[in-house]
Design an enzyme around this catalytic site. Sequence first.
Site, PDB file in Angstrom:
ATOM      1  N   LYS A 109     -27.431 -27.594  23.531  1.00 25.53           N
ATOM      2  CA  LYS A 109     -27.217 -28.907  24.823  1.00 25.53           C
ATOM      3  C   LYS A 109     -28.459 -29.510  24.772  1.00 25.53           C
ATOM      4  O   LYS A 109     -28.536 -30.950  24.948  1.00 25.53           O
ATOM      5  CB  LYS A 109     -26.730 -28.338  25.872  1.00 25.53           C
ATOM      6  CG  LYS A 109     -27.466 -27.433  26.587  1.00 25.53           C
ATOM      7  CD  LYS A 109     -26.634 -26.116  26.775  1.00 25.53           C
ATOM      8  CE  LYS A 109     -27.448 -24.867  26.810  1.00 25.53           C
ATOM      9  NZ  LYS A 109     -27.081 -23.772  26.905  1.00 25.53           N
ATOM     10  N   LYS A 209     -26.570 -30.860  30.213  1.00 21.53           N
ATOM     11  CA  LYS A 209     -25.110 -30.902  30.191  1.00 21.53           C
ATOM     12  C   LYS A 209     -24.444 -32.319  30.678  1.00 21.53           C
ATOM     13  O   LYS A 209     -23.470 -32.981  30.169  1.00 21.53           O
ATOM     14  CB  LYS A 209     -24.504 -29.667  30.670  1.00 21.53           C
ATOM     15  CG  LYS A 209     -24.952 -28.442  29.801  1.00 21.53           C
ATOM     16  CD  LYS A 209     -24.476 -27.313  30.917  1.00 21.53           C
ATOM     17  CE  LYS A 209     -24.683 -26.123  30.026  1.00 21.53           C
ATOM     18  NZ  LYS A 209     -24.646 -24.689  30.958  1.00 21.53           N
ATOM     19  N   GLY A 306     -22.145 -17.124  28.334  1.00 22.83           N
ATOM     20  CA  GLY A 306     -21.636 -15.575  27.772  1.00 22.83           C
ATOM     21  C   GLY A 306     -21.185 -15.859  26.346  1.00 22.83           C
ATOM     22  O   GLY A 306     -20.560 -16.930  26.095  1.00 22.83           O
TER      23      GLY A 306
HETATM   24  N1  HSE Z   1     -27.754 -20.543  30.583  1.00 22.68           N
HETATM   25  C1  HSE Z   1     -26.455 -21.273  30.614  1.00 22.68           C
HETATM   26  C2  HSE Z   1     -25.955 -21.330  31.880  1.00 22.68           C
HETATM   27  C3  HSE Z   1     -25.638 -20.967  29.460  1.00 22.68           C
HETATM   28  O1  HSE Z   1     -26.109 -20.158  32.638  1.00 22.68           O
HETATM   29  O2  HSE Z   1     -24.788 -21.962  32.135  1.00 22.68           O
HETATM   30  C4  HSE Z   1     -24.526 -21.793  28.822  1.00 22.68           C
HETATM   31  O3  HSE Z   1     -24.923 -22.907  28.596  1.00 22.68           O
END
Ligand code: HSE
Length: 439
Positions: A109, A209, A306
Amino acid sequence: MENKLDKEVKVGICGLGTVGGATLKLLTGENSDEIRRRAGASISVSQVATRTLNHSQVDGIPCVGTDPFAVVNDPSVEVVIETIGGYDPAYQVIKQALSNGKHVITANKALIAERGNELFEVAQKSNVVLAFESSVAGGIPIIKGLREGLAANKINWLAGIINGTGNFILTKMTSDDRQFNDVLEEAQTLGYAEADPTFDIEGIDAAHKLTIMSSIAFGIPLQFDKTYTEGISEITPEDISYADELGYKIKHLGIANRSLSGIEMRVHPTLISKAQLLANVNGVENAVMINGNAVGSTLYSGPGAGGDATASAVVADLIDIARHKIARSESPIYPSLGYQTMYEDAQILNIEDIKTEYYLRIPAMDRVGVMAKISSILQTHGISIEAVIQKEPISEIVPIIILTHLARERNLNLAMNEIESLEEVAGAINRIRVESFEV
Ligand code: HSE
């Protein structure tokens, strides 16, 4: 008749960490027949590049090495899965693969949000797909939902819990009364957190995101630098408990909103009513609400981090690409961000121009008249108070909790500065935005 299942798609995987390893396992494990049937082609992993070689993990893969460029420069590899993460060499690997005419699937991302405008251009020139379903909200098919499922709508707003680690930490701090650092360690052990966990805690991962979803939702270029970002590290157990008394939960949200004055893109802790569905999304789960002008409000939830959940999204992109190959289409399956033309000039609002409600925790001295002074400053700046709680004094300090009605952030900042400079106020105010979403 030609048997479509005789077709083969050759895949190279760069990076066998949490997501890459789970992707390889998913492709070669018990789902492999189903994946082949759905794709209409057999999918063979012909090359893997990994820094840390675990022989049992790569059993049966014809070519295994440590150099990702060997994968992207192999003429027989048609699709490259980039699961290295980070900026370098992932950026060069993706760019080289696209330039070599290979489709690329990435869970990265950071690269899509920060370098995506350039990378999509390279993909378009090479007439290949740069697919990134797994980059947002782990296993939830939110990119396909937004880009394909809701393609007929003007998107009014979206709001989501889009960092699993942050949600895990806030959930455990709330339910188990545990300390922030202790829960963070657990999230890292479970493989949820980024290599650099400040990306999770300080909201950078969520901002990546949100940048990606906003671009698809509003048809604007990716503009990570204009996404306002605030993390959860300042949230205290006291704030969680005061919010609870007022009927709210604290969630770390990414919010994108379109109004007549412009587009808002912001990531910050937020008080939301306990009755909201989003308030009840706990642990590593993610959830995104999207409001479209034809469909109304929709909600998508599921595991946001995950290995296995994210691999599910990676393989979905791979199946799309295989189907496209089988269909022998001349052009890529979809325009990567879902728009043929972008609104290049759409105005992105500065955080000071937004209007919302606020929770303020003011560390006041236990002195006569302090509340009157605070109310008077708020009134001067046109900010009206919705609720107040005054707590028992902690030593000399009484925490005063105020909920405001809608106010412009610029005015609130001015009022906060004046309140903080009162001699009866002993330190910085903790301010958390409050949102109510129409559903
Ligand atoms: N580190 C990110 C989270 C992993 O905890 O959402 C998934 O993008």
